[in-house]
Scaffold this motif. Sequence first.
Motif, PDB file in Angstrom:
ATOM      1  N   HIS A  53     -63.823  -7.920 -51.350  1.00 48.97           N
ATOM      2  CA  HIS A  53     -62.547  -7.811 -50.639  1.00 48.97           C
ATOM      3  C   HIS A  53     -62.675  -7.074 -49.308  1.00 48.97           C
ATOM      4  O   HIS A  53     -61.666  -6.692 -48.719  1.00 48.97           O
ATOM      5  CB  HIS A  53     -61.514  -7.089 -51.511  1.00 48.97           C
ATOM      6  CG  HIS A  53     -61.089  -7.891 -52.704  1.00 48.97           C
ATOM      7  ND1 HIS A  53     -60.022  -7.518 -53.517  1.00 48.97           N
ATOM      8  CD2 HIS A  53     -61.572  -9.036 -53.235  1.00 48.97           C
ATOM      9  CE1 HIS A  53     -59.886  -8.401 -54.489  1.00 48.97           C
ATOM     10  NE2 HIS A  53     -60.818  -9.324 -54.348  1.00 48.97           N
ATOM     11  N   ARG A  54     -63.881  -6.904 -48.833  1.00 47.14           N
ATOM     12  CA  ARG A  54     -64.054  -6.209 -47.562  1.00 47.14           C
ATOM     13  C   ARG A  54     -63.597  -7.086 -46.391  1.00 47.14           C
ATOM     14  O   ARG A  54     -63.661  -8.316 -46.450  1.00 47.14           O
ATOM     15  CB  ARG A  54     -65.527  -5.854 -47.346  1.00 47.14           C
ATOM     16  CG  ARG A  54     -66.086  -4.831 -48.308  1.00 47.14           C
ATOM     17  CD  ARG A  54     -67.561  -4.609 -48.039  1.00 47.14           C
ATOM     18  NE  ARG A  54     -68.324  -5.841 -48.232  1.00 47.14           N
ATOM     19  CZ  ARG A  54     -69.613  -5.985 -47.901  1.00 47.14           C
ATOM     20  NH1 ARG A  54     -70.268  -4.969 -47.355  1.00 47.14           N
ATOM     21  NH2 ARG A  54     -70.232  -7.126 -48.118  1.00 47.14           N
ATOM     22  N   THR A  55     -63.165  -6.436 -45.323  1.00 48.98           N
ATOM     23  CA  THR A  55     -62.912  -7.139 -44.068  1.00 48.98           C
ATOM     24  C   THR A  55     -64.247  -7.572 -43.480  1.00 48.98           C
ATOM     25  O   THR A  55     -65.187  -6.782 -43.398  1.00 48.98           O
ATOM     26  CB  THR A  55     -62.175  -6.220 -43.076  1.00 48.98           C
ATOM     27  OG1 THR A  55     -60.852  -5.981 -43.562  1.00 48.98           O
ATOM     28  CG2 THR A  55     -62.107  -6.837 -41.686  1.00 48.98           C
ATOM     29  N   ARG A  56     -64.315  -8.857 -43.071  1.00 50.40           N
ATOM     30  CA  ARG A  56     -65.538  -9.402 -42.485  1.00 50.40           C
ATOM     31  C   ARG A  56     -65.164 -10.173 -41.229  1.00 50.40           C
ATOM     32  O   ARG A  56     -64.419 -11.151 -41.293  1.00 50.40           O
ATOM     33  CB  ARG A  56     -66.248 -10.321 -43.479  1.00 50.40           C
ATOM     34  CG  ARG A  56     -66.909  -9.600 -44.636  1.00 50.40           C
ATOM     35  CD  ARG A  56     -67.141 -10.515 -45.819  1.00 50.40           C
ATOM     36  NE  ARG A  56     -65.923 -10.698 -46.612  1.00 50.40           N
ATOM     37  CZ  ARG A  56     -65.786 -11.636 -47.545  1.00 50.40           C
ATOM     38  NH1 ARG A  56     -66.760 -12.482 -47.773  1.00 50.40           N
ATOM     39  NH2 ARG A  56     -64.668 -11.728 -48.221  1.00 50.40           N
ATOM     40  N   LEU A  57     -65.672  -9.744 -40.099  1.00 55.26           N
ATOM     41  CA  LEU A  57     -65.341 -10.338 -38.804  1.00 55.26           C
ATOM     42  C   LEU A  57     -66.619 -10.838 -38.141  1.00 55.26           C
ATOM     43  O   LEU A  57     -67.530 -10.042 -37.865  1.00 55.26           O
ATOM     44  CB  LEU A  57     -64.649  -9.313 -37.895  1.00 55.26           C
ATOM     45  CG  LEU A  57     -63.419  -8.603 -38.478  1.00 55.26           C
ATOM     46  CD1 LEU A  57     -62.945  -7.517 -37.518  1.00 55.26           C
ATOM     47  CD2 LEU A  57     -62.306  -9.600 -38.776  1.00 55.26           C
ATOM     48  N   VAL A  58     -66.687 -12.143 -37.887  1.00 59.97           N
ATOM     49  CA  VAL A  58     -67.864 -12.752 -37.262  1.00 59.97           C
ATOM     50  C   VAL A  58     -67.586 -12.964 -35.776  1.00 59.97           C
ATOM     51  O   VAL A  58     -66.579 -13.574 -35.411  1.00 59.97           O
ATOM     52  CB  VAL A  58     -68.209 -14.094 -37.928  1.00 59.97           C
ATOM     53  CG1 VAL A  58     -69.368 -14.773 -37.199  1.00 59.97           C
ATOM     54  CG2 VAL A  58     -68.575 -13.891 -39.387  1.00 59.97           C
ATOM     55  N   PHE A  59     -68.479 -12.494 -34.937  1.00 61.45           N
ATOM     56  CA  PHE A  59     -68.379 -12.679 -33.487  1.00 61.45           C
ATOM     57  C   PHE A  59     -69.572 -13.483 -32.980  1.00 61.45           C
ATOM     58  O   PHE A  59     -70.716 -13.219 -33.376  1.00 61.45           O
ATOM     59  CB  PHE A  59     -68.367 -11.323 -32.763  1.00 61.45           C
ATOM     60  CG  PHE A  59     -67.085 -10.557 -32.879  1.00 61.45           C
ATOM     61  CD1 PHE A  59     -66.120 -10.650 -31.880  1.00 61.45           C
ATOM     62  CD2 PHE A  59     -66.840  -9.742 -33.971  1.00 61.45           C
ATOM     63  CE1 PHE A  59     -64.931  -9.940 -31.975  1.00 61.45           C
ATOM     64  CE2 PHE A  59     -65.658  -9.030 -34.073  1.00 61.45           C
ATOM     65  CZ  PHE A  59     -64.703  -9.133 -33.066  1.00 61.45           C
ATOM     66  N   ILE A  60     -69.310 -14.440 -32.101  1.00 59.41           N
ATOM     67  CA  ILE A  60     -70.351 -15.083 -31.297  1.00 59.41           C
ATOM     68  C   ILE A  60     -69.967 -14.811 -29.850  1.00 59.41           C
ATOM     69  O   ILE A  60     -68.908 -15.257 -29.394  1.00 59.41           O
ATOM     70  CB  ILE A  60     -70.447 -16.592 -31.553  1.00 59.41           C
ATOM     71  CG1 ILE A  60     -70.637 -16.882 -33.049  1.00 59.41           C
ATOM     72  CG2 ILE A  60     -71.597 -17.204 -30.755  1.00 59.41           C
ATOM     73  CD1 ILE A  60     -70.625 -18.374 -33.391  1.00 59.41           C
ATOM     74  N   THR A  61     -70.795 -14.066 -29.128  1.00 56.39           N
ATOM     75  CA  THR A  61     -70.373 -13.558 -27.825  1.00 56.39           C
ATOM     76  C   THR A  61     -71.478 -13.719 -26.780  1.00 56.39           C
ATOM     77  O   THR A  61     -72.641 -13.952 -27.099  1.00 56.39           O
ATOM     78  CB  THR A  61     -70.010 -12.062 -27.909  1.00 56.39           C
ATOM     79  OG1 THR A  61     -71.209 -11.284 -27.915  1.00 56.39           O
ATOM     80  CG2 THR A  61     -69.211 -11.749 -29.158  1.00 56.39           C
ATOM     81  N   ARG A  62     -71.056 -13.540 -25.540  1.00 55.59           N
ATOM     82  CA  ARG A  62     -71.988 -13.433 -24.422  1.00 55.59           C
ATOM     83  C   ARG A  62     -71.931 -11.998 -23.889  1.00 55.59           C
ATOM     84  O   ARG A  62     -71.123 -11.682 -23.019  1.00 55.59           O
ATOM     85  CB  ARG A  62     -71.606 -14.397 -23.299  1.00 55.59           C
ATOM     86  CG  ARG A  62     -71.964 -15.838 -23.545  1.00 55.59           C
ATOM     87  CD  ARG A  62     -71.666 -16.645 -22.296  1.00 55.59           C
ATOM     88  NE  ARG A  62     -71.978 -18.040 -22.451  1.00 55.59           N
ATOM     89  CZ  ARG A  62     -73.193 -18.565 -22.321  1.00 55.59           C
ATOM     90  NH1 ARG A  62     -74.210 -17.775 -22.026  1.00 55.59           N
ATOM     91  NH2 ARG A  62     -73.398 -19.847 -22.466  1.00 55.59           N
ATOM     92  N   GLY A  63     -72.744 -11.143 -24.457  1.00 58.80           N
ATOM     93  CA  GLY A  63     -72.875  -9.812 -23.902  1.00 58.80           C
ATOM     94  C   GLY A  63     -71.792  -8.821 -24.272  1.00 58.80           C
ATOM     95  O   GLY A  63     -71.631  -7.795 -23.602  1.00 58.80           O
ATOM     96  N   MET A  64     -71.018  -9.071 -25.318  1.00 55.76           N
ATOM     97  CA  MET A  64     -70.050  -8.076 -25.763  1.00 55.76           C
ATOM     98  C   MET A  64     -70.770  -6.864 -26.348  1.00 55.76           C
ATOM     99  O   MET A  64     -71.832  -7.008 -26.972  1.00 55.76           O
ATOM    100  CB  MET A  64     -69.101  -8.668 -26.820  1.00 55.76           C
ATOM    101  CG  MET A  64     -67.858  -9.306 -26.251  1.00 55.76           C
ATOM    102  SD  MET A  64     -66.746  -9.813 -27.591  1.00 55.76           S
ATOM    103  CE  MET A  64     -65.232 -10.038 -26.682  1.00 55.76           C
ATOM    104  N   ASP A  65     -70.179  -5.707 -26.184  1.00 53.35           N
ATOM    105  CA  ASP A  65     -70.757  -4.461 -26.677  1.00 53.35           C
ATOM    106  C   ASP A  65     -70.307  -4.256 -28.124  1.00 53.35           C
ATOM    107  O   ASP A  65     -69.151  -3.925 -28.392  1.00 53.35           O
ATOM    108  CB  ASP A  65     -70.296  -3.290 -25.806  1.00 53.35           C
ATOM    109  CG  ASP A  65     -70.979  -1.984 -26.167  1.00 53.35           C
ATOM    110  OD1 ASP A  65     -71.424  -1.835 -27.323  1.00 53.35           O
ATOM    111  OD2 ASP A  65     -71.068  -1.109 -25.289  1.00 53.35           O
ATOM    112  N   ARG A  66     -71.234  -4.437 -29.052  1.00 49.55           N
ATOM    113  CA  ARG A  66     -70.875  -4.311 -30.469  1.00 49.55           C
ATOM    114  C   ARG A  66     -70.407  -2.898 -30.804  1.00 49.55           C
ATOM    115  O   ARG A  66     -69.435  -2.719 -31.549  1.00 49.55           O
ATOM    116  CB  ARG A  66     -72.070  -4.688 -31.337  1.00 49.55           C
ATOM    117  CG  ARG A  66     -71.817  -4.466 -32.831  1.00 49.55           C
ATOM    118  CD  ARG A  66     -72.935  -4.966 -33.690  1.00 49.55           C
ATOM    119  NE  ARG A  66     -72.647  -4.744 -35.109  1.00 49.55           N
ATOM    120  CZ  ARG A  66     -73.292  -5.314 -36.109  1.00 49.55           C
ATOM    121  NH1 ARG A  66     -74.272  -6.164 -35.847  1.00 49.55           N
ATOM    122  NH2 ARG A  66     -72.966  -5.057 -37.359  1.00 49.55           N
TER     123      ARG A  66
END
Length: 350
Positions: free
Chosen positions: A317-330
């Motif tokens: 039940h955890r929050t899971r967020l997937v990002f595909i980015t160009r140079g975003m600061d994690r």
Amino acid sequence: MSGHFSALLRADTPAQGPRVPVSVLTGFLGSGKTTLLNQLLASPDLSGTAVIVNEFGEAGLDQDLLTAAAPDDVVLLPNGCLCCAVRGDLVQALGALMDRPGQAIQRVVIETSGLAEPGPILRTLLLDPLLSTRYRLGTVFCTVDAVLGQNSLAQHPEALAQLAAADEVLVTKLDLITHPAETASLLNCLAQLNPSAPVRQLGLDGVELLRQRLLAPRADLAPPPAPAFYHPVGAPTASPRHLADVQSFVLLRDEPLDLDGFAQWLDMVVAAQGEKLLRFKGLVQTVQSPEKPLVVHAIQHLFHPPAYLPAWPTADHRTRLVFITRGMDREALESTLDVMARPRRRRRPT
């Protein structure tokens, strides 16, 4: 001032009748989209399927190659980029399909040009007020050539945009690969670049699976499928060049997030760095509704309307967020999420 996601979250969804699903088949030049469509449309079960072919150049050919489709069920849009100037053509084509006499359209498949970024198509389907009452977005499929796919991704930004937008990835021409290591390298590359999209190796079983997806019931206002999460082993295998600044990562949170704070955080991210966001997808556990995950999707600046699943699909039940980015600061995303979306402590009345 609230942003686009906050506005969608507050919006009341009007009651609507059943809507026709529109699936999008994208993929770079020569990756086998038309061949795959012919195999699918040969099935008697898929009668009532209309196809919109978006081909580059003034003289289209792909629509003539769809031998398994009835001629009246194929519409050609001759501008291969589907840019702002031709969105009206897409609206007109979908309107004409719905209003024509004869057999009712059960589903629509848009085959994009190999040079088209799918974002404008998805924006048109989701944001046009007339289309959104009659059509709903189905699945976005992306074909990837097993032989040339990695080179295409490394050399052509359009190929990367197609992969990033995909809900499912379909690997074609595997019969031309002689070394298993080449297949493993490609699959690892795809999983690194779009970790939330299942990768199907297209053989006869793959075509059958696709047929079943297109035949899925037209459940109106059904939320998008819950995202899967893949964790490939090893370093990305794609060539550098313009992929050097592309990264994908997953943010996990064990504690539920405050819904309003999460919405404000997401609005801030898109407003400040939306041009760097290729794809975003996730399941969110909120303080307000911890037993029902909130499904969130975005492609660049465009959000799907958020929707709650009736229950969590797994015990996780955890929050899971997937990002595909160009140079975003994690790290910046992590820290601002922790500050803005942390559960609010309410004061007890005195």
